[in-house]
Design a protein around this motif. Sequence first.
Motif, PDB file in Angstrom:
ATOM      1  N   LYS A   1       0.738  -1.233  -0.139  1.00  0.00           N
ATOM      2  CA  LYS A   1       0.224   0.100   0.284  1.00  0.00           C
ATOM      3  C   LYS A   1       0.918   1.203   0.097  1.00  0.00           C
ATOM      4  O   LYS A   1       0.670   2.119  -0.511  1.00  0.00           O
ATOM      5  CB  LYS A   1      -0.842   0.174   1.288  1.00  0.00           C
ATOM      6  CG  LYS A   1      -2.026   0.736   1.029  1.00  0.00           C
ATOM      7  CD  LYS A   1      -3.215   0.482   2.082  1.00  0.00           C
ATOM      8  CE  LYS A   1      -4.189   1.669   2.157  1.00  0.00           C
ATOM      9  NZ  LYS A   1      -4.259   1.991   3.713  1.00  0.00           N
ATOM     10  N   HIS A   2       2.262   1.212   0.659  1.00  0.00           N
ATOM     11  CA  HIS A   2       2.875   2.183   0.756  1.00  0.00           C
ATOM     12  C   HIS A   2       4.086   2.037  -0.095  1.00  0.00           C
ATOM     13  O   HIS A   2       5.363   2.505   0.406  1.00  0.00           O
ATOM     14  CB  HIS A   2       3.377   2.662   2.023  1.00  0.00           C
ATOM     15  CG  HIS A   2       1.727   2.826   2.709  1.00  0.00           C
ATOM     16  ND1 HIS A   2       1.219   4.021   2.641  1.00  0.00           N
ATOM     17  CD2 HIS A   2       1.245   2.362   3.971  1.00  0.00           C
ATOM     18  CE1 HIS A   2      -0.078   4.057   3.316  1.00  0.00           C
ATOM     19  NE2 HIS A   2       0.054   3.113   4.017  1.00  0.00           N
TER      20      HIS A   2
ATOM     21  N   PRO B   1       2.007  10.261  -4.387  1.00  0.00           N
ATOM     22  CA  PRO B   1       2.755  10.619  -3.171  1.00  0.00           C
ATOM     23  C   PRO B   1       4.193  10.760  -3.193  1.00  0.00           C
ATOM     24  O   PRO B   1       4.767  11.468  -2.526  1.00  0.00           O
ATOM     25  CB  PRO B   1       2.336   9.427  -2.382  1.00  0.00           C
ATOM     26  CG  PRO B   1       0.966   8.907  -2.895  1.00  0.00           C
ATOM     27  CD  PRO B   1       1.056   9.186  -4.457  1.00  0.00           C
ATOM     28  N   VAL B   2       4.876   9.956  -3.972  1.00  0.00           N
ATOM     29  CA  VAL B   2       6.266   9.718  -4.100  1.00  0.00           C
ATOM     30  C   VAL B   2       6.922  11.113  -4.499  1.00  0.00           C
ATOM     31  O   VAL B   2       7.855  11.583  -4.146  1.00  0.00           O
ATOM     32  CB  VAL B   2       6.876   8.744  -4.928  1.00  0.00           C
ATOM     33  CG1 VAL B   2       6.367   8.848  -6.411  1.00  0.00           C
ATOM     34  CG2 VAL B   2       8.281   8.524  -5.009  1.00  0.00           C
TER      35      VAL B   2
ATOM     36  N   PHE C   1      15.108   0.864   3.567  1.00  0.00           N
ATOM     37  CA  PHE C   1      15.465  -0.589   4.170  1.00  0.00           C
ATOM     38  C   PHE C   1      14.001  -1.411   3.574  1.00  0.00           C
ATOM     39  O   PHE C   1      14.181  -2.409   3.196  1.00  0.00           O
ATOM     40  CB  PHE C   1      15.529  -0.583   5.617  1.00  0.00           C
ATOM     41  CG  PHE C   1      15.417  -1.965   6.054  1.00  0.00           C
ATOM     42  CD1 PHE C   1      16.575  -2.940   5.962  1.00  0.00           C
ATOM     43  CD2 PHE C   1      14.339  -2.585   6.700  1.00  0.00           C
ATOM     44  CE1 PHE C   1      16.506  -4.162   6.305  1.00  0.00           C
ATOM     45  CE2 PHE C   1      14.185  -3.832   6.884  1.00  0.00           C
ATOM     46  CZ  PHE C   1      15.335  -4.667   6.907  1.00  0.00           C
ATOM     47  N   TRP C   2      12.873  -0.792   3.710  1.00  0.00           N
ATOM     48  CA  TRP C   2      11.825  -1.460   3.475  1.00  0.00           C
ATOM     49  C   TRP C   2      11.462  -1.777   1.948  1.00  0.00           C
ATOM     50  O   TRP C   2      10.548  -2.564   1.781  1.00  0.00           O
ATOM     51  CB  TRP C   2      10.360  -0.867   4.309  1.00  0.00           C
ATOM     52  CG  TRP C   2      10.546  -0.986   5.604  1.00  0.00           C
ATOM     53  CD1 TRP C   2      11.261  -0.055   6.526  1.00  0.00           C
ATOM     54  CD2 TRP C   2      10.274  -2.147   6.457  1.00  0.00           C
ATOM     55  NE1 TRP C   2      11.130  -0.488   7.711  1.00  0.00           N
ATOM     56  CE2 TRP C   2      10.696  -1.691   7.895  1.00  0.00           C
ATOM     57  CE3 TRP C   2      10.095  -3.390   6.099  1.00  0.00           C
ATOM     58  CZ2 TRP C   2      10.663  -2.571   8.944  1.00  0.00           C
ATOM     59  CZ3 TRP C   2       9.965  -4.411   7.354  1.00  0.00           C
ATOM     60  CH2 TRP C   2      10.064  -3.979   8.703  1.00  0.00           C
ATOM     61  N   LEU C   3      12.362  -1.314   1.243  1.00  0.00           N
ATOM     62  CA  LEU C   3      12.054  -1.564  -0.182  1.00  0.00           C
ATOM     63  C   LEU C   3      12.348  -3.055  -0.462  1.00  0.00           C
ATOM     64  O   LEU C   3      11.943  -3.522  -1.334  1.00  0.00           O
ATOM     65  CB  LEU C   3      13.150  -0.644  -1.087  1.00  0.00           C
ATOM     66  CG  LEU C   3      12.870  -0.496  -2.447  1.00  0.00           C
ATOM     67  CD1 LEU C   3      11.503  -0.009  -2.850  1.00  0.00           C
ATOM     68  CD2 LEU C   3      14.077   0.429  -2.928  1.00  0.00           C
ATOM     69  N   GLY C   4      13.379  -3.656   0.123  1.00  0.00           N
ATOM     70  CA  GLY C   4      13.459  -4.986  -0.003  1.00  0.00           C
ATOM     71  C   GLY C   4      12.382  -5.849   0.598  1.00  0.00           C
ATOM     72  O   GLY C   4      11.826  -6.639  -0.266  1.00  0.00           O
ATOM     73  N   PRO C   5      11.823  -5.831   1.699  1.00  0.00           N
ATOM     74  CA  PRO C   5      10.809  -6.764   1.992  1.00  0.00           C
ATOM     75  C   PRO C   5       9.449  -6.365   1.198  1.00  0.00           C
ATOM     76  O   PRO C   5       8.686  -7.429   0.811  1.00  0.00           O
ATOM     77  CB  PRO C   5      10.375  -6.384   3.616  1.00  0.00           C
ATOM     78  CG  PRO C   5      11.642  -5.639   4.048  1.00  0.00           C
ATOM     79  CD  PRO C   5      12.482  -5.135   2.705  1.00  0.00           C
ATOM     80  N   ALA C   6       9.293  -5.183   0.766  1.00  0.00           N
ATOM     81  CA  ALA C   6       8.128  -4.627  -0.096  1.00  0.00           C
ATOM     82  C   ALA C   6       8.312  -5.594  -1.421  1.00  0.00           C
ATOM     83  O   ALA C   6       7.295  -5.931  -1.980  1.00  0.00           O
ATOM     84  CB  ALA C   6       8.052  -3.174  -0.216  1.00  0.00           C
ATOM     85  N   THR C   7       9.607  -5.812  -2.117  1.00  0.00           N
ATOM     86  CA  THR C   7       9.663  -6.316  -3.282  1.00  0.00           C
ATOM     87  C   THR C   7       9.348  -7.796  -2.956  1.00  0.00           C
ATOM     88  O   THR C   7       8.652  -8.244  -4.079  1.00  0.00           O
ATOM     89  CB  THR C   7      11.201  -6.197  -3.552  1.00  0.00           C
ATOM     90  OG1 THR C   7      11.413  -4.841  -3.902  1.00  0.00           O
ATOM     91  CG2 THR C   7      11.325  -6.830  -5.218  1.00  0.00           C
TER      92      THR C   7
ATOM     93  N   SER D   1       3.304   0.581  -7.852  1.00  0.00           N
ATOM     94  CA  SER D   1       2.413   1.122  -7.135  1.00  0.00           C
ATOM     95  C   SER D   1       1.106   1.857  -7.622  1.00  0.00           C
ATOM     96  O   SER D   1      -0.162   1.494  -7.277  1.00  0.00           O
ATOM     97  CB  SER D   1       3.043   1.997  -6.439  1.00  0.00           C
ATOM     98  OG  SER D   1       2.145   2.757  -5.342  1.00  0.00           O
ATOM     99  N   ARG D   2       1.310   2.385  -8.682  1.00  0.00           N
ATOM    100  CA  ARG D   2       0.203   3.122  -9.612  1.00  0.00           C
ATOM    101  C   ARG D   2      -0.587   2.104 -10.186  1.00  0.00           C
ATOM    102  O   ARG D   2      -1.921   2.142 -10.116  1.00  0.00           O
ATOM    103  CB  ARG D   2       0.402   3.883 -10.373  1.00  0.00           C
ATOM    104  CG  ARG D   2      -0.715   4.432 -11.622  1.00  0.00           C
ATOM    105  CD  ARG D   2      -1.296   5.719 -11.166  1.00  0.00           C
ATOM    106  NE  ARG D   2      -2.382   6.018 -11.735  1.00  0.00           N
ATOM    107  CZ  ARG D   2      -2.544   6.706 -12.779  1.00  0.00           C
ATOM    108  NH1 ARG D   2      -1.590   7.315 -13.142  1.00  0.00           N
ATOM    109  NH2 ARG D   2      -3.915   6.817 -13.526  1.00  0.00           N
TER     110      ARG D   2
END
Lengths: 133, 233
Positions: free
Chosen positions: A70-71, B40-41, B71-77, B198-199
């Motif tokens: 979501k973010h 938002p980005v 850091f959270w770019l990794g887990p989000a991937t 994301s979009r």
Amino acid sequence: MLRGLTVLLGCQLVGEVLVRLTALPVPGPVVGMVLLFGFLQLRRTPPDDPASGTLPSASGTLRAADVLLKHLQLFFVPAGVGVVVYLGVLRDDALPIAVALAGSWLAGLLVVGWTVALLGRRAASDDAPGSVS
Amino acid sequence: MSEWRELVSSPLLMLLVTLLGYQLGLQLRDRTGGHPVAQPVLVAIVVTVLFLTIADVDYAVYADGARLISFWLGPATVALAVPLHRQVRRLRGVVGPMLVAVPLGAVVSIVSAHGLVRLLGGGEELALTLAPKAATTPVSIALSEQVGGIPALTAVVTVVAGVLGAVAGPTVLTLARVRDRRARGLAMGASSHGIGTSRALHEDETEGAFSGLSMGLTALATSLLLPLVLWLL
């Protein structure tokens, strides 16, 4: 949620380990994504229904993933802010950077979109995919 | 005075500014009914850059403090496996076209970025900086370093390519008459990686899932093909 985050971080770690062991030219998180996909498929995790978990660990993973995705844009902000360092370069080479960036982006987008649409129509005319009306 | 200076450049303030900018972006998106430019980005980057300029904080100090976010770019991937898992039935009939389109798209992105920079009078270093920009940030940065570009500038142009996709991608695809949700998603992920994804997720779950998949495959294809393409050029 917490367990879900742990699963995501665990997949990333295993991905990083595999990348180092095999010298794969891919980032660890992408390998982690493939691993998690395999794991969810193997466990036949019910896809639509993260709340009523018969498989608590997997449903937590789905919830944690939904929150992060979501973010997703937020996590790119620090890299983008790096633009402040290069304002000078961007000004000096504004034309090549702007045209190459926009042109190449557009070319990549259209080539992939058209190729899939063209080949896909032939390959799966019996399958009715969702499409934009 | 210096204790105030310390607070102004503390990770606490860097995180707070980034989060506030991002939330302002979310609000703008909702208030404008999801206007494409209100990503938002983009809003978060503008707000943070303004803050750093006014408060006279170095980017290195900011990047250090904001590591808790990047850091959270990794887990989000890794998390992109989930929409894909939900959409797995839709993969049927598209695997073949996808395996042709994604490598082709990667080559086109590399050659056109490199070629256009050189054509318009940019140097070789700049051309190499832009060449890997279709791959997602961690990959494009590593590739830029490997081939002799400027990695930190590659990170910036990669994010801009992503923002371009988030802002204009769906409109361009509609104008180009690409209607299949899967083709649209694959195109977004191939040219605008995570930000485009994301979009796409915001537009439609199928588009988002295929965009995420395409982002992963494009990262792989770009890593494998960039050295080869540059060698041939």
